[in-house]
Design a protein around this motif. Structure first.
Motif, mmCIF file in Angstrom:
data_model
loop_
_atom_site.group_PDB
_atom_site.id
_atom_site.type_symbol
_atom_site.label_atom_id
_atom_site.label_comp_id
_atom_site.label_asym_id
_atom_site.label_seq_id
_atom_site.Cartn_x
_atom_site.Cartn_y
_atom_site.Cartn_z
ATOM 1 N N LEU A 143 4.857 14.962 -0.206
ATOM 2 C CA LEU A 143 4.105 14.697 -1.432
ATOM 3 C C LEU A 143 3.284 13.425 -1.327
ATOM 4 O O LEU A 143 2.123 13.378 -1.761
ATOM 5 N N LEU A 144 3.867 12.379 -0.740
ATOM 6 C CA LEU A 144 3.149 11.107 -0.667
ATOM 7 C C LEU A 144 2.001 11.158 0.336
ATOM 8 O O LEU A 144 0.971 10.509 0.149
ATOM 9 N N THR A 145 2.161 11.937 1.396
ATOM 10 C CA THR A 145 1.048 12.136 2.316
ATOM 11 C C THR A 145 -0.098 12.850 1.612
ATOM 12 O O THR A 145 -1.277 12.538 1.825
ATOM 13 N N LYS A 149 12.755 -5.954 9.090
ATOM 14 C CA LYS A 149 11.331 -5.749 9.345
ATOM 15 C C LYS A 149 10.774 -4.483 8.706
ATOM 16 O O LYS A 149 9.571 -4.235 8.785
ATOM 17 N N LYS A 150 11.639 -3.683 8.080
ATOM 18 C CA LYS A 150 11.177 -2.467 7.428
ATOM 19 C C LYS A 150 11.751 -2.319 6.016
ATOM 20 O O LYS A 150 11.743 -1.229 5.456
ATOM 21 N N VAL A 173 8.599 2.599 1.260
ATOM 22 C CA VAL A 173 9.282 1.631 2.115
ATOM 23 C C VAL A 173 10.579 1.198 1.408
ATOM 24 O O VAL A 173 10.559 0.906 0.201
ATOM 25 N N PRO A 174 11.719 1.177 2.108
ATOM 26 C CA PRO A 174 12.976 0.758 1.461
ATOM 27 C C PRO A 174 12.820 -0.602 0.785
ATOM 28 O O PRO A 174 12.231 -1.530 1.353
ATOM 29 N N THR A 175 13.365 -0.711 -0.427
ATOM 30 C CA THR A 175 13.226 -1.935 -1.212
ATOM 31 C C THR A 175 14.560 -2.286 -1.847
ATOM 32 O O THR A 175 15.262 -1.415 -2.369
ATOM 33 N N ILE A 176 14.913 -3.558 -1.776
ATOM 34 C CA ILE A 176 16.121 -4.045 -2.442
ATOM 35 C C ILE A 176 15.759 -5.266 -3.270
ATOM 36 O O ILE A 176 14.714 -5.894 -3.069
ATOM 37 N N ARG A 198 10.382 7.416 11.552
ATOM 38 C CA ARG A 198 8.930 7.256 11.712
ATOM 39 C C ARG A 198 8.344 6.839 10.366
ATOM 40 O O ARG A 198 7.467 7.493 9.822
ATOM 41 N N GLN A 199 8.813 5.715 9.859
ATOM 42 C CA GLN A 199 8.418 5.250 8.542
ATOM 43 C C GLN A 199 6.922 4.963 8.454
ATOM 44 O O GLN A 199 6.377 4.202 9.249
ATOM 45 N N ASP A 200 6.259 5.585 7.488
ATOM 46 C CA ASP A 200 4.868 5.266 7.171
ATOM 47 C C ASP A 200 4.905 4.106 6.186
ATOM 48 O O ASP A 200 5.374 4.256 5.050
#
Length: 330
Positions: free
Chosen positions: A136-138, A272-273, A248-251, A241-243
């Protein structure tokens, strides 16, 4: 003839050129869009923001040069809005609550325009394509790019928010918890490869909860309900293969507050990700509630020998009183 509505992978772009004076922002839920908006302003550029209705913080209207609310089904209008304001580069920031897509009244509340219907028909009408996050995000990225609005990673604008490899808290995980971290990491990585979710909760190398459509916080609360003895570990990693342009993971502080409520005692994330919002406040909360936070890289959990070496190094530093301090991206 090439189908302009095909949702193949969009090509990642180079950083925003220096001569660009105006940047678009598509803002979802959370504080991350505010940090991005402030960073764009600090760079001397104007911010033209579309706030996703029922998601974005109204505070953005005070920060951005141009602000307008938009529904999730109005991509035709959104792309025309950016073109009217001469926006060539934009970024996506903030969470979209995907569960809203499965509200029976969703399509009537959003009233999608024709452009949106043509882009997402194969996902929601003909069902020829799946509704995984990346799919969906692509398609979202492609919807903007077709009309000349290039989507760039928000982390290019605020690289300091990407956490680095380190132990961030006064307390380190104990031996059993480290084993749960390594076990959970491999499980979360596989869930990411399948585009299921970003986080898992584990204890004694048993899986308590795997994040799905509900999101990280609700998955943690579910684990707390299932694990009445508490003391479990949460692992959150990026996809293999994170775009970096989206999802992006967020905390942040809310993550730790949820963990404290549920009874989790360790949070392991991918260095870093992973975006770390309000790190000083979040680490202070973690220390007060005796929760350990550690940021690892893939190589730390690749094999038993690297796990042992990494663990020995961290414990040695801890034993010598080398208290960790938050270190953002260099």
């Amino acid at each position: 003839m090439t189908d302009q509505f095909a949702t193949t992978d969009a090509t990642p772009l180079a950083p925003i050129p220096n001569d660009i004076t105006r940047v678009g922002l598509i803002a979802g839920w959370g504080r991350y869009p505010i940090r991005v908006a402030n960073a764009i302003k600090a760079s001397g550029r104007e911010v033209v923001c579309l706030g996703v209705r029922d998601h974005a913080d109204p505070e953005l209207a005070k920060i951005c040069d141009v602000f307008h609310w938009s529904g999730m089904g109005r991509f035709g209008w959104a792309t025309n809005f950016f073109r009217r304001h001469e926006v060539e580069y934009a970024t996506l920031a903030g969470k979209i609550h995907k569960i809203k897509l499965f509200d029976p009244a969703f399509i009537w509340k959003q009233i999608p325009d024709w452009y949106t219907i043509r882009f997402f028909a194969d996902h929601f009408l003909t069902k020829r394509k799946d509704c995984k996050d990346d799919s969906l995000l692509t398609a979202v990225v492609r919807a903007f790019e077709v009309r000349g609005v290039h989507i760039v990673p928000g982390t290019d604008l605020v690289p300091e928010l990407l956490v680095q490899r380190q132990l961030l808290t006064k307390r380190a995980p104990n031996h059993a918890q480290w084993q749960d971290v390594f076990f959970g990491w491999k499980l979360a990585r596989e869930m990411g490869r399948l585009d299921v979710g970003q986080s898992v909760s584990v204890k004694n190398q048993a899986t308590l909860a795997i994040e799905a459509i509900e999101g990280t916080d609700q998955a943690i609360l579910r684990a707390g309900t299932l694990c009445r003895s508490k003391g479990f570990v949460v692992v959150k990693v990026a996809k293999p293969r994170q775009d970096m342009r989206f999802d992006v993971p967020t905390i942040g502080l809310q993550t730790l507050q949820t963990m404290a409520q549920a009874g989790a005692v360790v949070l392991a994330v991918e260095a870093k990700k992973t975006i770390f919002i309000d790190p000083e406040e979040t680490i202070d909360f973690a220390n007060k509630h005796n929760i350990a936070i550690v940021a690892l890289i893939e190589e730390d959990v690749d094999a038993p020998e690297t796990e042992r070496a990494f663990l020995a190094t961290l414990l040695e530093r801890h034993a010598h009183g080398l208290a960790p301090t938050y270190r953002a991206q260099e």
